[in-house]
Design a protein around this motif. Structure first.
Motif, PDB file in Angstrom:
ATOM      1  N   LEU A  31       0.811  -1.210   0.000  1.00  0.00           N
ATOM      2  CA  LEU A  31       0.000   0.000   0.000  1.00  0.00           C
ATOM      3  C   LEU A  31       0.852   1.272   0.000  1.00  0.00           C
ATOM      4  N   LYS A  32       2.029   1.200   0.606  1.00  0.00           N
ATOM      5  CA  LYS A  32       2.941   2.352   0.644  1.00  0.00           C
ATOM      6  C   LYS A  32       3.877   2.368  -0.562  1.00  0.00           C
ATOM      7  N   ASP A  33       3.693   1.418  -1.474  1.00  0.00           N
ATOM      8  CA  ASP A  33       4.517   1.276  -2.674  1.00  0.00           C
ATOM      9  C   ASP A  33       5.990   1.045  -2.330  1.00  0.00           C
ATOM     10  N   LEU A  34       6.223   0.292  -1.248  1.00  0.00           N
ATOM     11  CA  LEU A  34       7.583  -0.022  -0.803  1.00  0.00           C
ATOM     12  C   LEU A  34       7.919  -1.504  -0.958  1.00  0.00           C
ATOM     13  N   GLY A  35       6.934  -2.308  -1.271  1.00  0.00           N
ATOM     14  CA  GLY A  35       7.130  -3.749  -1.368  1.00  0.00           C
ATOM     15  C   GLY A  35       7.529  -4.186  -2.759  1.00  0.00           C
ATOM     16  N   PRO A  36       7.637  -5.500  -2.928  1.00  0.00           N
ATOM     17  CA  PRO A  36       8.016  -6.041  -4.232  1.00  0.00           C
ATOM     18  C   PRO A  36       6.927  -5.776  -5.283  1.00  0.00           C
TER      19      PRO A  36
END
Length: 64
Positions: A31-36
């Motif tokens: 959701l924070k656009d920090l993941g894969p």
């Protein structure tokens, strides 16, 4: 589920286990656009991960 090339796509539960984090933590990263990188399969939110993209993302996160 498989992609166009026949590769099996991973679920959020599977990726969370691979990364050693909770399902919730992975969802928050997404959701924070920090993941894969991920694929949204349906409008309602079914998410899958390409194993090769996951490997690349993990390699990019390595500290030297």
């Amino acid at each position: 589920m498989r992609d166009d090339e026949g590769k099996r796509l991973l679920t959020t539960v599977e990726v969370a286990k691979i990364l050693g984090i909770s399902y919730s933590a992975l969802s928050k990263l997404r959701l924070k656009d920090l993941g894969p990188p991920y694929l949204r399969i349906t409008e309602r939110g079914s998410v899958r991960y390409d194993p090769e993209s996951l490997k690349t993302w993990i390699k990019e996160k390595e500290r030297k």
